[in-house]
Design an enzyme around this catalytic site. Structure first.
Site, PDB file in Angstrom:
ATOM      1  N   TYR B 157      -2.125   5.657   1.420  1.00  0.00           N
ATOM      2  CA  TYR B 157      -2.963   4.704   2.150  1.00  0.00           C
ATOM      3  C   TYR B 157      -2.366   3.298   2.037  1.00  0.00           C
ATOM      4  CZ  TYR B 157      -7.075   1.744   3.086  1.00  0.00           C
ATOM      5  OH  TYR B 157      -7.928   0.796   3.569  1.00  0.00           O
ATOM      6  N   LYS B 161      -1.183   0.556   4.995  1.00  0.00           N
ATOM      7  CA  LYS B 161      -1.747  -0.783   5.141  1.00  0.00           C
ATOM      8  C   LYS B 161      -0.658  -1.849   4.978  1.00  0.00           C
ATOM      9  CE  LYS B 161      -6.039  -0.126   6.162  1.00  0.00           C
ATOM     10  NZ  LYS B 161      -6.508  -0.532   7.502  1.00  0.00           N
TER      11      LYS B 161
END
Ligand SMILES: Cc1cc2nc3c(=O)[nH]c(=O)nc-3n(C[C@H](O)[C@H](O)[C@H](O)COP(=O)(O)OP(=O)(O)OC[C@H]3O[C@@H](n4cnc5c(N)ncnc54)[C@H](O)[C@@H]3O)c2cc1C
Ligand SMILES: NC(=O)c1ccc[n+]([C@@H]2O[C@H](COP(=O)([O-])OP(=O)(O)OC[C@H]3O[C@@H](n4cnc5c(N)ncnc54)[C@H](OP(=O)(O)O)[C@@H]3O)[C@@H](O)[C@H]2O)c1
Lengths: 446, 251
Positions: B157, B161
């Site tokens: 993740y 990002k």
């Protein structure tokens, strides 16, 4: 083509546009015919406070290069001028000949085109009405690229008067000037201790003066709420001048004395600095003084002595809030002054004036009643406060001034301008595809 | 147009059911009626969001949007803009995923990368195109502190990002002078449905607080914010920690 970032005088909400010099009638007509999907709007000296002379992603025509006086009838006092001519230049030409502009705003640095598009008013509104009352005719370049010669009585005249450049580009105008004997004013000054006293003095004696305005201290509260200074006067007669001045009764040569520094931090103007300034201003004014002789520029355009004074508000810019409410809606006025005073939104020089009757301009601002105008720096709590006041103004049958607006809601403007429907009908007839548009027009769905 | 005091007329929410995104819209709605376009995958949740905003005074339109189906993005966004300039677009879609799965299953990792990075890049380019032509607009990109330095515990993740954050920061620079602005938002732990199954981290915040910070930052023309603001300094410290120490601290 390169783009230029543009803002209004309040220096808020910048947007880029191709800024094109107006050129000749033919060049301008070509520009209008070939305008892209984001359309086009005229720009004068950029003194509208908000986004009226901006057009994000589109074309903005800089009219200031078209600034000639084409004809001056010295007997009748009529002039034919190009629309990019500033009132400053017009005054420098006309005053020595014994003629004055029929209406002047608080700055000389507006163009004749901008004066028509905003149907501007001055301190003499209660006597002489707004600018377009003195416009005998103008040439308007419409969306089809044709030039229309427009006179009062034509639907295009009253759609263009106050129409914020959305009916076309004003190319030339014939304006009736006002005869004067001197370039001086005879001025009476008086102090009013609170809002009631101020309104009372204006109501009782405004009729005696050609020009009238009051300054309100929008930071005093309690017993001093709405205290202020009235300055009212007439054009001085030659006989009223000192012997020295009588030698050159029509001399007119105002100078810019100061320039504001280019970069100033925000927050210079806060409730303490402004309160101190307001206190000084109020104290400095005589309790009462009659028949003082003042130069025109001192009386009409005190701020023009400082170049770029709008920078003083810092990088976030400022908003000018100006509304008119009908006589009888004094409560709205009081509530507004109270709201500004108690919220402590620092404002220099809030200005209060009584308007005379309005005209047929479909989006023209002035109408019989009280008008209040004040500058407020942009800050967090400002938006809800002004939204609340908008509702009161609309509820009382009043309206906001489009040339000053940068933040109102479209629905409210539609309520405030009942002739908006007629304006749209005329605009759509001459500009069915929406060539003329601006950030203001998009924001307010005009 | 976004007016002088920061009020937009039209807001596009990409990720139409995002708790943070909806909190931002509601924050604007609290002061003014707004035209809202909710772009998302059709679901009862999307309909509920639309109904809730309508009840609060918004004029709501929902449009079908899947971040992973990039082929239709430009057409969709151009069509929305044709109905009225997009003043503010919030890029709010995102998947947190499960680190334990994503680090072992390529398909799961790719899904995160596709939605969080590829999808975000695709809408970013599409938004910039229509906004550049309009000469105005603000893009709010919901990045995360997780992208500032990827942690062992959720680096898949975090890496998506990081990529998304780099893209929008660069996009913002490329748009200087165009009238369009990009605001990159780096929240810490926000208690929303995305994190409902997790233990709140230190300095945990709420969708409403993120919304308040975003509205203020848009008004002031900021380009990067952290929520809460203190995270800026925390992250700047963490970025410079030696790897072994950071690894142990951030398990
Ligand atoms: C210090 C200060 C004091 C002021 N005091 C007053 C006051 O007392 N009373 C008052 O009424 N106003 C006042 N104003 C506002 C100002 O008079 C108006 O905004 C005026 O329109 C500005 O003219 P401009 O040439 O700068 O026009 P811009 O600001 O450049 O443009 C204003 C509008 O006029 C349109 N326009 C300009 N030229 C043309 C053209 N040739 N054809 C068609 N449309 C055109 C533009 O499209 C735009 O909609 C004041 C402003 C300042 C900064
Ligand atoms: N919550 C936090 O702690 C936190 C912290 C930092 C950053 N962020 C970021 O902030 C953003 C919003 O998060 P949130 O907390 O509001 O979470 P949320 O409520 O779970 O919202 C996530 C949104 O992403 C949408 N989405 C997921 N996959 C999609 C796809 N393929 N196509 C279209 N939409 C898709 C979801 O739509 P569906 O309803 O269709 O699933 C939902 O609207 C995310 O980008 C997140 O990474 C969150």
């Amino acid at each position: 083509m390169g783009t230029t970032m543009l803002t209004g005088w309040g220096r808020t909400a910048p947007t880029p546009a191709s800024l094109v010099p107006a050129g000749t009638d033919e060049q301008l007509a070509d520009l209008v015919r070939s305008a892209g999907p984001r359309g086009l709007v005229a720009r004068g000296l950029g003194r509208a406070y908000g986004d009226a002379a901006q057009n994000a992603g589109g074309t903005v025509v800089d009219m200031t290069g078209r600034d000639r006086v084409l004809h001056f009838d010295r007997e009748a006092g009529t002039v034919v001028v190009e629309a990019g001519l500033s009132l400053d230049r017009l005054m420098r030409e006309a005053i020595p000949l014994g003629w004055f502009v029929p209406v002047t705003p608080g700055t000389r640095f507006v163009t004749v085109g901008g004066a028509i598009a905003a149907d501007i008013h001055g301190k003499n509104h209660h006597v002489h009405g707004s600018f377009c009352r003195h416009v005998l005719e103008f040439d308007l370049l419409c969306a089809d690229g044709e030039v229309h010669s427009v006179r009062p009585g034509d639907d295009l005249f009253w759609a263009t008067a106050g129409g914020m450049g959305l009916t076309g580009v004003v190319l030339r105008a014939t304006v009736q000037l006002l005869p004067i004997e001197t370039s001086r004013m005879r001025v009476d000054t008086e102090r009013a201790t609170d809002l009631d006293d101020l309104m009372d003095r204006l109501t009782r004696t405004d009729d005696q003066y050609t020009y009238s305005v009051a300054w309100i201290d929008c930071l005093s509260t309690g017993r001093r709420l709405g205290r202020g200074v009235l300055t009212r006067g007439w054009h001085a007669k030659a006989a009223e001048l000192s012997t020295k001045d009588r030698a050159r009764p029509l001399a007119f040569d105002p100078r810019v004395r100061l320039a504001a520094p280019r970069r100033l931090p925000g927050g210079l103007l806060n409730r303490y600095t402004v309160a101190a300034f307001n206190e000084m201003w109020y104290r400095k004014a005589p309790r009462e003084r009659r028949d003082e002789i003042q130069p025109l520029a001192t009386f009409f355009h005190p701020l023009d002595g400082v170049a770029d004074w709008n920078r003083v508000y810092g990088p976030r810019g400022f908003v000018q809030y100006q509304f008119v409410v009908p006589f009888g809606a004094e409560e709205v006025l009081r509530t507004s002054v109270e709201a500004f005073a108690s919220a402590g939104h620092a404002s220099f020089l809030a200005v209060l004036k009584r308007f005379g009757a309005g005209n047929d301009g479909m989006l023209s601002f002035p109408d019989a009643g009280w008008t209040l105008a004040l500058d407020v720096p942009v800050s967090a709590g400002l938006s809800p406060l002004l939204d609340r006041l908008d509702e009161l103004v609309a509820g009382a049958g009043g309206r906001l001034y489009l040339a000053k607006d940068s933040r109102a809601r479209a629905e409210l403007i539609a309520r405030m301008y009942p002739r908006l429907g007629r304006f749209r009908a005329v605009r759509d007839k001459y500009d069915p595809t929406g060539v003329f548009t601006s950030d203001l027009a998009r924001r307010l769905a005009l | 147009m976004i007016d002088a005091l920061g009020n937009p007329q039209t807001v596009l929410l990409l990720g139409g059911t995002s708790d943070i995104g909806l909190a931002i819209v509601e924050r604007y709605l609290a002061s003014r009626p707004v035209r809202v376009v909710l772009a998302g995958r059709p679901s009862p949740r999307l309909d509920e969001a639309a109904a809730r905003l309508t009840a609060k005074g918004a004029t709501v339109e929902t449009v079908e949007f899947d971040a992973a189906q990039t082929a239709g993005h430009q057409e969709l966004i151009s069509k929305i803009a044709a109905g009225g300039d997009i003043d503010l677009a919030v890029v709010a879609f995102g998947l947190l995923g499960e680190q334990a799965v994503a680090e072992r299953d390529p398909a799961a990792a790719v899904e995160l990368a596709t939605v969080n990075y590829v999808g975000a890049v695709s809408v970013g380019v599409a938004l910039a195109t229509v906004m550049r032509a309009a000469g105005h607009g603000v893009i709010v990109a919901l990045s995360s502190v997780a992208g500032e330095r990827a942690r062992r515990a959720n680096f898949v993740y975090g890496s998506t990002k990081a990529g998304m954050d780099a893209f929008y920061s660069g996009l913002g620079d490329s748009l200087i002078g165009s009238g369009v602005r990009v605001l990159v938002v780096r929240p810490g732990f926000v208690t929303t449905k995305m994190t409902a199954h997790l233990e709140p981290a230190p300095l945990a915040t709420t969708a409403d607080e993120v919304a308040d910070a975003v509205v203020a930052a848009v008004r002031r023309g900021r380009h990067t914010i952290w929520v809460p603001a203190r995270l800026r300094f925390v992250m700047s410290g963490l970025r410079h920690l030696p790897r072994p120490l950071f690894r142990r601290l951030s398990r």
